[in-house]
Design a protein around this motif. Structure first.
Motif, PDB file in Angstrom:
ATOM      1  N   THR A   1       5.790 -64.714  47.149  1.00 10.46           N
ATOM      2  CA  THR A   1       6.300 -65.990  46.642  1.00 10.46           C
ATOM      3  C   THR A   1       7.289 -66.656  47.585  1.00 10.46           C
ATOM      4  O   THR A   1       7.271 -67.878  47.751  1.00 10.46           O
ATOM      5  CB  THR A   1       6.971 -65.789  45.273  1.00 10.46           C
ATOM      6  N   ARG A   2       8.146 -65.854  48.233  1.00 13.65           N
ATOM      7  CA  ARG A   2       9.189 -66.439  49.096  1.00 13.65           C
ATOM      8  C   ARG A   2       8.863 -66.273  50.578  1.00 13.65           C
ATOM      9  O   ARG A   2       9.461 -66.935  51.427  1.00 13.65           O
ATOM     10  CB  ARG A   2      10.548 -65.795  48.812  1.00 13.65           C
ATOM     11  N   HIS A   3       7.983 -65.340  50.899  1.00 16.74           N
ATOM     12  CA  HIS A   3       7.636 -65.003  52.288  1.00 16.74           C
ATOM     13  C   HIS A   3       8.845 -64.488  53.065  1.00 16.74           C
ATOM     14  O   HIS A   3       8.818 -64.434  54.299  1.00 16.74           O
ATOM     15  CB  HIS A   3       7.016 -66.212  53.017  1.00 16.74           C
ATOM     16  N   ARG A   4       9.872 -64.147  52.372  1.00 17.71           N
ATOM     17  CA  ARG A   4      11.101 -63.621  52.951  1.00 17.71           C
ATOM     18  C   ARG A   4      11.698 -62.616  51.976  1.00 17.71           C
ATOM     19  O   ARG A   4      11.480 -62.691  50.771  1.00 17.71           O
ATOM     20  CB  ARG A   4      12.130 -64.734  53.203  1.00 17.71           C
ATOM     21  N   LEU A   5      12.496 -61.685  52.512  1.00 15.60           N
ATOM     22  CA  LEU A   5      13.262 -60.778  51.671  1.00 15.60           C
ATOM     23  C   LEU A   5      14.739 -61.132  51.771  1.00 15.60           C
ATOM     24  O   LEU A   5      15.255 -61.313  52.883  1.00 15.60           O
ATOM     25  CB  LEU A   5      13.062 -59.320  52.110  1.00 15.60           C
ATOM     26  N   PRO A   6      15.444 -61.236  50.650  1.00 20.12           N
ATOM     27  CA  PRO A   6      16.856 -61.597  50.687  1.00 20.12           C
ATOM     28  C   PRO A   6      17.730 -60.397  51.024  1.00 20.12           C
ATOM     29  O   PRO A   6      17.362 -59.242  50.771  1.00 20.12           O
ATOM     30  CB  PRO A   6      17.126 -62.073  49.258  1.00 20.12           C
ATOM     31  N   ALA A   7      18.915 -60.683  51.577  1.00 22.95           N
ATOM     32  CA  ALA A   7      19.877 -59.613  51.848  1.00 22.95           C
ATOM     33  C   ALA A   7      20.630 -59.216  50.589  1.00 22.95           C
ATOM     34  O   ALA A   7      21.111 -58.089  50.479  1.00 22.95           O
ATOM     35  CB  ALA A   7      20.855 -60.055  52.928  1.00 22.95           C
ATOM     36  N   ALA A   8      20.735 -60.154  49.623  1.00 26.28           N
ATOM     37  CA  ALA A   8      21.475 -59.886  48.391  1.00 26.28           C
ATOM     38  C   ALA A   8      20.668 -60.366  47.187  1.00 26.28           C
ATOM     39  O   ALA A   8      20.003 -61.408  47.251  1.00 26.28           O
ATOM     40  CB  ALA A   8      22.835 -60.572  48.417  1.00 26.28           C
ATOM     41  N   VAL A   9      20.734 -59.594  46.098  1.00 27.47           N
ATOM     42  CA  VAL A   9      19.947 -59.904  44.899  1.00 27.47           C
ATOM     43  C   VAL A   9      20.802 -59.733  43.645  1.00 27.47           C
ATOM     44  O   VAL A   9      21.849 -59.076  43.672  1.00 27.47           O
ATOM     45  CB  VAL A   9      18.718 -58.976  44.790  1.00 27.47           C
ATOM     46  N   ASP A  10      20.311 -60.312  42.534  1.00 24.41           N
ATOM     47  CA  ASP A  10      20.949 -60.057  41.251  1.00 24.41           C
ATOM     48  C   ASP A  10      20.289 -58.832  40.609  1.00 24.41           C
ATOM     49  O   ASP A  10      19.420 -58.189  41.211  1.00 24.41           O
ATOM     50  CB  ASP A  10      20.877 -61.294  40.342  1.00 24.41           C
ATOM     51  N   ARG A  11      20.661 -58.522  39.393  1.00 22.33           N
ATOM     52  CA  ARG A  11      20.176 -57.298  38.753  1.00 22.33           C
ATOM     53  C   ARG A  11      18.671 -57.327  38.489  1.00 22.33           C
ATOM     54  O   ARG A  11      18.047 -56.277  38.285  1.00 22.33           O
ATOM     55  CB  ARG A  11      20.949 -57.040  37.474  1.00 22.33           C
ATOM     56  N   ASN A  12      18.076 -58.508  38.509  1.00 17.36           N
ATOM     57  CA  ASN A  12      16.628 -58.617  38.306  1.00 17.36           C
ATOM     58  C   ASN A  12      15.851 -58.699  39.612  1.00 17.36           C
ATOM     59  O   ASN A  12      14.631 -58.885  39.598  1.00 17.36           O
ATOM     60  CB  ASN A  12      16.325 -59.843  37.447  1.00 17.36           C
ATOM     61  N   GLY A  13      16.556 -58.603  40.733  1.00 19.89           N
ATOM     62  CA  GLY A  13      15.896 -58.639  42.029  1.00 19.89           C
ATOM     63  C   GLY A  13      15.696 -60.022  42.595  1.00 19.89           C
ATOM     64  O   GLY A  13      15.013 -60.191  43.613  1.00 19.89           O
ATOM     65  N   GLN A  14      16.325 -61.030  41.962  1.00 21.98           N
ATOM     66  CA  GLN A  14      16.203 -62.397  42.457  1.00 21.98           C
ATOM     67  C   GLN A  14      17.250 -62.670  43.541  1.00 21.98           C
ATOM     68  O   GLN A  14      18.375 -62.196  43.455  1.00 21.98           O
ATOM     69  CB  GLN A  14      16.391 -63.399  41.307  1.00 21.98           C
ATOM     70  N   ALA A  15      16.847 -63.425  44.563  1.00 18.80           N
ATOM     71  CA  ALA A  15      17.751 -63.718  45.673  1.00 18.80           C
ATOM     72  C   ALA A  15      18.988 -64.467  45.192  1.00 18.80           C
ATOM     73  O   ALA A  15      18.886 -65.377  44.367  1.00 18.80           O
ATOM     74  CB  ALA A  15      17.028 -64.542  46.730  1.00 18.80           C
ATOM     75  N   THR A  16      20.149 -64.094  45.715  1.00 17.55           N
ATOM     76  CA  THR A  16      21.385 -64.808  45.398  1.00 17.55           C
ATOM     77  C   THR A  16      21.886 -65.638  46.575  1.00 17.55           C
ATOM     78  O   THR A  16      22.907 -66.308  46.474  1.00 17.55           O
ATOM     79  CB  THR A  16      22.487 -63.821  44.972  1.00 17.55           C
ATOM     80  N   SER A  17      21.174 -65.568  47.705  1.00 26.07           N
ATOM     81  CA  SER A  17      21.477 -66.414  48.867  1.00 26.07           C
ATOM     82  C   SER A  17      20.256 -66.429  49.776  1.00 26.07           C
ATOM     83  O   SER A  17      19.284 -65.689  49.553  1.00 26.07           O
ATOM     84  CB  SER A  17      22.696 -65.892  49.627  1.00 26.07           C
ATOM     85  N   ASP A  18      20.310 -67.262  50.802  1.00 28.49           N
ATOM     86  CA  ASP A  18      19.208 -67.337  51.765  1.00 28.49           C
ATOM     87  C   ASP A  18      19.429 -66.441  52.985  1.00 28.49           C
ATOM     88  O   ASP A  18      18.635 -66.454  53.926  1.00 28.49           O
ATOM     89  CB  ASP A  18      19.027 -68.789  52.235  1.00 28.49           C
ATOM     90  N   VAL A  19      20.500 -65.676  52.970  1.00 26.35           N
ATOM     91  CA  VAL A  19      20.824 -64.808  54.107  1.00 26.35           C
ATOM     92  C   VAL A  19      19.774 -63.703  54.224  1.00 26.35           C
ATOM     93  O   VAL A  19      19.350 -63.113  53.227  1.00 26.35           O
ATOM     94  CB  VAL A  19      22.222 -64.192  53.938  1.00 26.35           C
TER      95      VAL A  19
END
Length: 405
Positions: free
Chosen positions: A315-333
């Motif tokens: 879906t994002r074609h990227r993996l985030p460096a930081a996530v919330d408890r559900n695994g959703q990205a919390t930044s674009d880093v």
């Protein structure tokens, strides 16, 4: 008369004997001094990490040469950051800075040496460990200050780290098998016994212990549960049985419905860390993947983590460096270490398409050919470059294979 002649020669015989003894002592002293000089020269001679016999890809070769050229000190230790320490500060808020060297880096490079079948590189890192990190009873300092000759630099840390000690034990035992090195095996066994002595309490290895004060951490971080190594220690040392069994059970219990892992366990309270009435989940994707790799190695269920990674990449074609408890990205880093760890994890899970996406992105993040620091993971604006990113990427490129080049 004969007795008199004998008595008359006695001082002469004593003098001759004294000269022989003195000459022998001088030879012993000279030999000791020679060996001392040789040891001093060996300890203080600049060390260059060796060129490897082969590489799996151009990306791996460039990264290893960047690490050798720019991020290792004169004894073969990997600096925490490309940029030097400022104002003599080695740590701040438990974070390593500058040209300090971490036991973590020694363990990671040792593991890489085994995978690359480089005995020379392995032996260099064993010497770094012995000369700079170990106390007399095999307690491993988690950090040592830079080699810059500055008397104002702080002393080596009096604190260890169980995650790093277990990584060192893993590397030493693997090197012992790979290179038939019994010294490495004994060293790994000694460190394992010391870790039990200092860090074990109520059947858990606490995150850290302070050799100076005798205090231990109250928590057991889930990402510290290297169950694969604990299983090997349990097979050879009955003293590790309870630690292995409880660690394995805790790692399995820590996985949340999202596939992510709880942050830490508090043994005295019998609960995980809490945040707003819920189990706290580590927001660092790199730390999450470390825990997932340990679970995977222990043959614990990890399908939820695999599904989370594959869905995120689709879906994002990227993996985030930081996530919330559900695994959703919390930044674009983004983080090179995240892609490296994910590539290895997905490769071992036989999710090759997703692993390839991670390897491709890992290559894209390297400094390009023709630039200074080519092959490394460097922020060219700030010149920040961290050892963890470089070393995890080396391991990923070696194991998962960079088929993009």
């Amino acid at each position: 008369m004969e007795r008199e002649r004998g008595d008359g020669n006695l001082p002469r015989r004593k003098s001759r004997t004294s000269r022989i003894v003195a000459s022998g002592l001088l030879l012993v002293i000279a030999a000791g001094a020679w060996y001392g000089v040789q040891e001093y020269r060996q300890a203080h001679s600049p060390v260059t990490l060796p060129e490897l016999a082969s590489y799996t890809s151009a990306s791996e070769k460039q990264l290893y040469r960047f690490l050798t050229a720019y991020m290792t000190d004169e004894q073969g230790g990997v600096c925490t950051n490309l940029m030097p320490t400022t104002a003599g500060a080695v740590t701040k808020h438990d974070l390593a800075r500058g040209h300090a060297v971490l036991s973590e880096s020694v363990g990671l490079l040792m593991e890489y040496a085994v995978r690359a079948q480089s005995r020379e590189l392995f032996e260099i890192e064993v010497r770094v460990l012995e000369k700079r990190f170990l106390t007399g009873d095999y307690f491993v300092r988690w950090l040592v200050p830079p080699l810059d000759g500055n008397d104002a630099q702080p002393s080596p840390s009096t604190v260890n780290s169980s995650i790093d000690d277990l990584r060192l034990v893993k590397g030493l035992l693997a090197g012992a098998d790979q290179f038939h090195d019994e010294h490495a095996r004994r060293l790994g066994e000694h460190i394992a016994k010391s870790l039990l002595t200092y860090n074990a309490e109520s059947g858990y290895l606490r995150d850290y212990a302070d050799v100076l004060t005798g205090t231990k951490a109250k928590q057991v971080s889930i990402r510290y549960l290297n169950v694969g190594v604990l299983a090997k220690l349990h097979d050879t040392d009955p003293a590790y049985a309870k630690v292995y069994q409880q660690s394995r059970a805790l790692l399995q219990k820590a996985q949340q419905p999202s596939g992510l892992y709880a942050t830490a366990w508090v043994p005295e309270e019998g609960v995980f860390f809490q945040e707003e009435g819920e189990v706290a989940v580590d927001p660092s994707m790199a730390e999450q993947l470390v825990a997932a790799l340990y679970a995977q190695e222990a043959n614990l269920p990890t399908d939820a983590m695999t599904a989370l990674l594959e869905k995120t990449l689709q879906t994002r074609h990227r993996l985030p460096a930081a996530v919330d408890r559900n695994g959703q990205a919390t930044s674009d880093v983004e983080s090179p270490a995240v892609y490296a760890l994910a590539a290895v994890y997905l490769h071992r899970a036989s999710a090759e398409e997703a692993a390839q996406q991670c390897l491709t992105r890992l290559q894209e993040m390297q400094v390009k050919n023709g630039e200074r620091y080519a092959g490394g993971y460097v922020d060219l604006r700030t010149l920040e470059a961290f050892s963890f990113d470089q070393l995890e990427a080396l391991l990923a490129l070696r194991e998962a294979g960079d088929r993009t080049s």
